[in-house]
Design a protein around this motif. Structure first.
Motif, mmCIF file in Angstrom:
data_model
loop_
_atom_site.group_PDB
_atom_site.id
_atom_site.type_symbol
_atom_site.label_atom_id
_atom_site.label_comp_id
_atom_site.label_asym_id
_atom_site.label_seq_id
_atom_site.Cartn_x
_atom_site.Cartn_y
_atom_site.Cartn_z
ATOM 1 N N THR A 113 0.463 -1.328 0.205
ATOM 2 C CA THR A 113 0.004 0.011 -0.325
ATOM 3 C C THR A 113 1.000 1.141 0.017
ATOM 4 N N LEU A 114 1.077 2.055 -1.007
ATOM 5 C CA LEU A 114 1.759 3.203 -1.250
ATOM 6 C C LEU A 114 1.167 4.686 -0.682
ATOM 7 N N ARG A 122 -3.764 4.096 -3.090
ATOM 8 C CA ARG A 122 -2.454 3.439 -4.218
ATOM 9 C C ARG A 122 -1.883 2.302 -3.202
ATOM 10 N N VAL A 123 -1.929 1.066 -4.288
ATOM 11 C CA VAL A 123 -1.028 0.069 -4.317
ATOM 12 C C VAL A 123 -0.459 -0.361 -5.745
ATOM 13 N N ARG A 124 0.717 -1.244 -5.373
ATOM 14 C CA ARG A 124 1.507 -1.554 -5.681
ATOM 15 C C ARG A 124 1.514 -3.086 -6.072
ATOM 16 N N GLN A 126 2.972 -6.895 -8.021
ATOM 17 C CA GLN A 126 4.898 -7.002 -8.272
ATOM 18 C C GLN A 126 4.345 -8.404 -8.587
ATOM 19 N N THR A 134 0.554 -0.230 -10.521
ATOM 20 C CA THR A 134 0.293 0.315 -9.272
ATOM 21 C C THR A 134 -1.167 0.403 -9.806
ATOM 22 N N HIS A 185 -4.743 3.967 -13.266
ATOM 23 C CA HIS A 185 -3.471 2.959 -13.283
ATOM 24 C C HIS A 185 -2.303 2.558 -14.394
ATOM 25 N N ASP A 186 -1.367 2.344 -13.642
ATOM 26 C CA ASP A 186 0.047 2.095 -14.930
ATOM 27 C C ASP A 186 0.635 0.295 -14.286
ATOM 28 N N SER A 191 5.402 -6.323 -17.090
ATOM 29 C CA SER A 191 4.479 -6.950 -15.732
ATOM 30 C C SER A 191 3.924 -7.746 -15.221
#
Length: 225
Positions: A113-114, A122-124, A126, A134, A185-186, A191
């Motif tokens: 959680t960013l 906002r979450v990341r 991976q 994100t 979103h990115d 990814s």
């Protein structure tokens, strides 16, 4: 926490919070999402799909976090039902038992959680060896009662191909939810997750106290579908 190689059979009872964002998916997008699942080749119908970001506070294998994509429905046998093509979770116990019990194509990821406040986060996420993605989400409005009984069975019935079989699971859920949306979103091309940017975003729901039941799946050989 259960050991990752320890079998934890269905049914499971889960609770937690999360976002469900509706997507209007094309059949072509469904085919792209399912390209690593040969049993779904040529079966994509598109239609309403979902992106889910979930934080399970409790489950039969302990707490874990999850990113999930269902890119619409697929023609399987005499019905068109949902199938999950991407489901990334934060514990190995969830990976192993999700595959074993319901044929879910779970993969292990890291989940951070960013940013987080009363109305947004906002979450990341991976996968090992991949670029991080994100997602920025928000929630608003009153809390309203929701449940799977309000939906057609096709939208809470999963048909998952796994190791030569289709696993069919009818999910039950209840919650009180608020309106939500995916604000930004990115999703880099490397990814490992499909870029949802080409699909139309629909209404979303944020559930901050859901109860979810995953019963045992019924299983049949893929060549009978």
């Amino acid at each position: 926490m259960n050991e990752s190689n320890h079998a934890v059979p269905a049914p499971w009872q889960l609770s937690g919070r999360g976002y469900v964002i509706a997507l209007s998916c094309s059949p072509a997008f469904g085919e792209i999402c399912a390209q690593d699942m040969p049993a779904l080749a040529g079966r994509a119908r598109g239609g309403m799909g979902v992106l889910m970001v979930v934080d399970y506070a409790s489950s039969n294998v302990g707490p874990y976090r999850e990113l999930l994509l269902c890119p619409g429905r697929f023609d399987i046998g005499q019905r068109a039902t949902a199938a999950i093509t991407h489901i990334w979770v934060s514990t190995q116990a969830s990976v192993d038992n999700g595959q074993r019990n319901w044929g879910l194509p779970k993969r292990l990821e890291s989940f951070d959680t960013l940013a987080h406040d009363a109305h947004s986060e906002r979450v990341r996420v991976q996968l090992p060896g991949h670029a991080p993605l994100t997602l920025a989400l928000s929630r608003h409005g009153p809390r309203l009662p929701l449940g799977t009984g309000m939906l057609p069975s096709a939208w809470h019935t999963l048909e998952q191909p796994w190791h030569g079989h289709f696993y069919r699971t009818v999910i039950q859920a209840s919650t009180r939810g608020r309106f939500a949306r995916l604000r930004n979103h990115d999703i880099p091309h490397d990814s490992g997750f499909p870029d949802i940017g080409s699909q139309a975003l629909g209404i979303g729901v944020y559930a901050d106290g859901f109860d979810l039941r995953f019963p045992p799946a019924t299983r049949r050989p893929i060549d009978t579908a």
